[in-house]
Design an enzyme around this catalytic site. Structure first.
Site, PDB file in Angstrom:
ATOM      1  N   ARG A  67      -6.273  30.974   4.325  1.00  0.00           N
ATOM      2  CA  ARG A  67      -5.140  30.721   4.877  1.00  0.00           C
ATOM      3  C   ARG A  67      -3.996  30.986   3.863  1.00  0.00           C
ATOM      4  O   ARG A  67      -4.351  30.699   2.778  1.00  0.00           O
ATOM      5  CB  ARG A  67      -5.156  29.095   5.318  1.00  0.00           C
ATOM      6  CG  ARG A  67      -3.921  28.831   5.911  1.00  0.00           C
ATOM      7  CD  ARG A  67      -3.457  27.404   6.239  1.00  0.00           C
ATOM      8  NE  ARG A  67      -4.666  27.178   7.491  1.00  0.00           N
ATOM      9  CZ  ARG A  67      -5.082  25.807   7.811  1.00  0.00           C
ATOM     10  NH1 ARG A  67      -4.788  24.937   7.391  1.00  0.00           N
ATOM     11  NH2 ARG A  67      -5.676  25.776   9.217  1.00  0.00           N
ATOM     12  N   ASN A  77      -0.182  22.713   2.878  1.00  0.00           N
ATOM     13  CA  ASN A  77      -0.810  21.888   1.619  1.00  0.00           C
ATOM     14  C   ASN A  77       0.033  21.630   0.725  1.00  0.00           C
ATOM     15  O   ASN A  77       0.399  22.272  -0.671  1.00  0.00           O
ATOM     16  CB  ASN A  77      -2.057  22.915   1.216  1.00  0.00           C
ATOM     17  CG  ASN A  77      -3.352  22.695   1.636  1.00  0.00           C
ATOM     18  OD1 ASN A  77      -3.817  21.665   1.999  1.00  0.00           O
ATOM     19  ND2 ASN A  77      -3.873  23.657   2.028  1.00  0.00           N
ATOM     20  N   GLY A 109      -5.005  13.385   6.865  1.00  0.00           N
ATOM     21  CA  GLY A 109      -5.810  13.333   5.618  1.00  0.00           C
ATOM     22  C   GLY A 109      -6.344  15.025   5.497  1.00  0.00           C
ATOM     23  O   GLY A 109      -5.814  15.714   6.243  1.00  0.00           O
ATOM     24  N   SER A 136       2.354  21.590  10.790  1.00  0.00           N
ATOM     25  CA  SER A 136       1.468  21.972   9.794  1.00  0.00           C
ATOM     26  C   SER A 136       0.708  23.213   9.926  1.00  0.00           C
ATOM     27  O   SER A 136       1.062  23.715  11.160  1.00  0.00           O
ATOM     28  CB  SER A 136       0.128  20.859   9.854  1.00  0.00           C
ATOM     29  OG  SER A 136      -0.826  21.402   9.220  1.00  0.00           O
ATOM     30  N   ASP A 189       0.745  -1.365   0.204  1.00  0.00           N
ATOM     31  CA  ASP A 189      -0.036  -0.049   0.027  1.00  0.00           C
ATOM     32  C   ASP A 189       0.761   1.211  -0.072  1.00  0.00           C
ATOM     33  O   ASP A 189       0.222   2.523   0.191  1.00  0.00           O
ATOM     34  CB  ASP A 189      -0.808   0.076   1.170  1.00  0.00           C
ATOM     35  CG  ASP A 189      -2.061  -1.176   1.159  1.00  0.00           C
ATOM     36  OD1 ASP A 189      -2.091  -1.630   0.140  1.00  0.00           O
ATOM     37  OD2 ASP A 189      -2.635  -1.325   2.166  1.00  0.00           O
ATOM     38  N   TYR A 234      -6.330  17.599  14.830  1.00  0.00           N
ATOM     39  CA  TYR A 234      -4.797  17.546  14.355  1.00  0.00           C
ATOM     40  C   TYR A 234      -3.932  18.613  14.719  1.00  0.00           C
ATOM     41  O   TYR A 234      -2.708  18.544  14.763  1.00  0.00           O
ATOM     42  CB  TYR A 234      -5.173  17.708  12.825  1.00  0.00           C
ATOM     43  CG  TYR A 234      -4.182  17.576  11.878  1.00  0.00           C
ATOM     44  CD1 TYR A 234      -3.279  16.398  11.703  1.00  0.00           C
ATOM     45  CD2 TYR A 234      -3.954  18.636  11.136  1.00  0.00           C
ATOM     46  CE1 TYR A 234      -2.262  16.357  10.944  1.00  0.00           C
ATOM     47  CE2 TYR A 234      -2.950  18.462  10.135  1.00  0.00           C
ATOM     48  CZ  TYR A 234      -2.043  17.497  10.046  1.00  0.00           C
ATOM     49  OH  TYR A 234      -0.987  17.439   8.912  1.00  0.00           O
ATOM     50  N   CYS A 287      -2.013  23.881  10.134  1.00  0.00           N
ATOM     51  CA  CYS A 287      -3.228  23.715  11.199  1.00  0.00           C
ATOM     52  C   CYS A 287      -2.738  24.229  12.479  1.00  0.00           C
ATOM     53  O   CYS A 287      -4.084  24.081  13.290  1.00  0.00           O
ATOM     54  CB  CYS A 287      -3.856  22.273  10.751  1.00  0.00           C
ATOM     55  SG  CYS A 287      -4.582  22.013   9.290  1.00  0.00           S
TER      56      CYS A 287
HETATM   57  P1  NAD Z   1       0.616  10.433   4.235  1.00  0.00           P
HETATM   58  O1  NAD Z   1      -0.877  10.295   4.959  1.00  0.00           O
HETATM   59  O2  NAD Z   1       0.693  10.236   2.897  1.00  0.00           O
HETATM   60  O3  NAD Z   1       1.919   9.923   5.086  1.00  0.00           O
HETATM   61  C1  NAD Z   1       1.839   9.280   6.408  1.00  0.00           C
HETATM   62  C2  NAD Z   1       2.335   8.021   6.555  1.00  0.00           C
HETATM   63  O4  NAD Z   1       2.420   7.780   7.895  1.00  0.00           O
HETATM   64  C3  NAD Z   1       1.257   7.184   5.989  1.00  0.00           C
HETATM   65  O5  NAD Z   1       1.982   6.361   5.160  1.00  0.00           O
HETATM   66  C4  NAD Z   1       0.723   6.406   7.303  1.00  0.00           C
HETATM   67  O6  NAD Z   1       0.526   4.945   6.860  1.00  0.00           O
HETATM   68  C5  NAD Z   1       2.063   6.494   8.205  1.00  0.00           C
HETATM   69  N1  NAD Z   1       1.611   6.290   9.439  1.00  0.00           N
HETATM   70  C6  NAD Z   1       0.520   6.826  10.216  1.00  0.00           C
HETATM   71  N2  NAD Z   1       0.471   6.029  11.276  1.00  0.00           N
HETATM   72  C7  NAD Z   1       1.882   5.610  11.522  1.00  0.00           C
HETATM   73  C8  NAD Z   1       2.171   4.834  12.709  1.00  0.00           C
HETATM   74  N3  NAD Z   1       1.624   4.527  13.841  1.00  0.00           N
HETATM   75  N4  NAD Z   1       3.647   4.203  12.381  1.00  0.00           N
HETATM   76  C9  NAD Z   1       4.226   4.184  11.098  1.00  0.00           C
HETATM   77  N5  NAD Z   1       3.593   4.888  10.258  1.00  0.00           N
HETATM   78  C10 NAD Z   1       2.599   5.518  10.179  1.00  0.00           C
HETATM   79  O7  NAD Z   1       0.693  12.149   4.671  1.00  0.00           O
HETATM   80  P2  NAD Z   1       1.691  13.120   3.989  1.00  0.00           P
HETATM   81  O8  NAD Z   1       1.013  14.034   3.219  1.00  0.00           O
HETATM   82  O9  NAD Z   1       2.993  12.234   3.388  1.00  0.00           O
HETATM   83  O10 NAD Z   1       2.315  14.101   5.427  1.00  0.00           O
HETATM   84  C11 NAD Z   1       3.411  13.651   5.922  1.00  0.00           C
HETATM   85  C12 NAD Z   1       3.544  14.639   7.130  1.00  0.00           C
HETATM   86  O11 NAD Z   1       3.649  15.879   6.715  1.00  0.00           O
HETATM   87  C13 NAD Z   1       2.591  14.307   8.207  1.00  0.00           C
HETATM   88  O12 NAD Z   1       3.179  14.488   9.510  1.00  0.00           O
HETATM   89  C14 NAD Z   1       1.662  15.499   7.987  1.00  0.00           C
HETATM   90  O13 NAD Z   1       0.934  15.659   9.041  1.00  0.00           O
HETATM   91  C15 NAD Z   1       2.410  16.764   7.423  1.00  0.00           C
HETATM   92  N6  NAD Z   1       1.733  17.384   6.618  1.00  0.00           N
HETATM   93  C16 NAD Z   1       1.611  17.293   5.311  1.00  0.00           C
HETATM   94  C17 NAD Z   1       0.822  18.227   4.655  1.00  0.00           C
HETATM   95  C18 NAD Z   1       0.253  17.948   3.349  1.00  0.00           C
HETATM   96  O14 NAD Z   1      -0.198  18.905   2.818  1.00  0.00           O
HETATM   97  N7  NAD Z   1       0.678  16.807   2.782  1.00  0.00           N
HETATM   98  C19 NAD Z   1       0.470  19.214   5.223  1.00  0.00           C
HETATM   99  C20 NAD Z   1       0.951  19.792   6.646  1.00  0.00           C
HETATM  100  C21 NAD Z   1       1.610  18.889   7.336  1.00  0.00           C
END
Ligand code: NAD
Length: 324
Positions: A286, A178, A79, A118, A40, A149, A120
């Site tokens: 934002r 984002n 998400g 984030s 996955d 979050y 957020c």
């Molecule tokens: P994503 O959901 O694609 O990746 C996060 C990964 O963490 C997932 O693959 C998930 O399976 C894994 N995960 C969750 N719980 C876990 C656990 N207990 N043990 C091991 N793995 C675990 O998200 P992303 O967009 O790649 O975001 C990465 C980071 O950046 C996160 O911390 C997110 O909060 C932060 N972030 C992302 C965005 C964005 O726009 N994408 C914005 C602000 C912050």
């Protein structure tokens, strides 16, 4: 950077998958850990050590950090708005991942730590209008972040700060705004606005039914960061001595309706927009204030929203077309 082994926690996710590829290309040894089964993961790089483990547990974190010089914590249960508004507890439980990873760094002597925070974290009362003043780092306080979050991220930031002050773990904290691009989620409920809009318009094109649902009136504003810019920003942050949270985002603010205009132009179709005013919409406005990152790291995003959406739309369209 001259590292031996780097841990990417959440390496099966969107940003993690791109980061692992980037680090391998730069010649680093990478251990990538994610809770999801490998099948996955959005990207699996065979050159990395790819492990499935749940990093909420203390022992799992110690095992993952063992032998590493640097940890990127990108693991989080998160998400888009549709997910975080209805899964506040799951979002907050990610505090265990960050806490246990920091404790593991202290225990095994891993000195460098990157935390993905984030936008957020920003206080709700500073985001009530579409024509919002861009958010600067100090706007996170007095604290009233996104429920669930956002609180988890703000707590995580402070945990990093105190591990730095009390235990000399060398932390970097980026407030992502984002992030979007290829090889991420675009369906299933966790997708964010750019991927959701690209999917809806790609589906409209493939099916010939030129109508999409839009969450809210579409006049809410946001800025979006293309993944390549995110990676260069992370790299610069790591190379700097900035220990405080810093915005890593774009300041090219658009309404959701404008973003739909862009994707329509890319797809070469016009769609009828059905606005669902009861759907989750998040804050009204934002944007990222980038003065600090420009001044301290000399970083500014290089990819325009139109350009980034073009690549993202094409990738999502190709994924959907292959199933049609
Ligand atoms: P994503 O959901 O694609 O990746 C996060 C990964 O963490 C997932 O693959 C998930 O399976 C894994 N995960 C969750 N719980 C876990 C656990 N207990 N043990 C091991 N793995 C675990 O998200 P992303 O967009 O790649 O975001 C990465 C980071 O950046 C996160 O911390 C997110 O909060 C932060 N972030 C992302 C965005 C964005 O726009 N994408 C914005 C602000 C912050």
């Amino acid at each position: 950077m001259n590292k031996n082994t780097i841990l990417v926690a959440g390496g099966g996710g969107f940003i993690g998958g791109h980061l692992v590829g980037d680090l391998i290309q730069k010649g680093h040894t990478v251990r990538s850990v994610d809770a999801k089964p490998l099948s996955d993961w959005y990207q699996t790089h065979p050159e990395a050590e790819n492990l499935k483990d749940d990093l909420m547990g203390k022992e799992a974190c110690e095992k993952a950090v063992e032998g590493c010089d640097l940890v990127y914590n990108l693991a989080c249960d998160m998400g888009g708005m549709g997910f975080i508004e209805s899964n506040k507890c799951l979002c907050m439980l990610s505090v265990l991942i960050n806490t246990h990873l920091l404790m593991a760094c202290k225990k095994v002597g891993c000195k460098e730590y990157f935390y993905s925070s984030s936008a957020c974290v920003y206080a709700a009362d500073k985001q009530t209008h579409p024509d919002i003043t861009a958010l600067k780092e100090s706007d996170a306080y007095p604290a009233m972040p996104e429920d669930g979050y956002g609180w988890e991220k703000l707590f995580g930031e402070r945990m990093c700060r105190h591990f730095n002050e009390d235990f000399q773990v060398d932390v970097r904290i980026a407030r992502f705004h984002n992030v979007y691009g290829t090889h991420g989620t675009f369906e299933g409920g966790r997708e964010k606005a750019p991927a959701a809009i690209c999917r809806k318009i790609a589906m409209a094109k493939l099916s010939g039914k030129h109508q999409i649902e839009v969450w809210g009136d579409g006049e809410q504003t946001r800025s979006f960061t293309y993944i390549d810019d995110c990676l260069t920003g992370m790299d610069k942050l790591l190379a700097s001595d900035m220990r405080n949270p810093i915005n890593l985002g774009s300041s090219e603010m658009v309404t959701i309706n404008q973003m739909i205009d862009y994707v329509e132009a890319i797809a070469g179709i016009k769609v009828k927009r059905k606005h669902d005013l009861s759907a989750p919409q998040g804050v009204r406005g934002r944007n990222s204030d980038n003065k600090l990152i420009q001044k301290t790291l000399g970083w500014a995003p290089a990819v325009s929203l139109r350009e980034g959406l073009h690549k993202t739309y094409q990738w999502i369209y190709d994924q959907l077309k292959s199933r049609y």
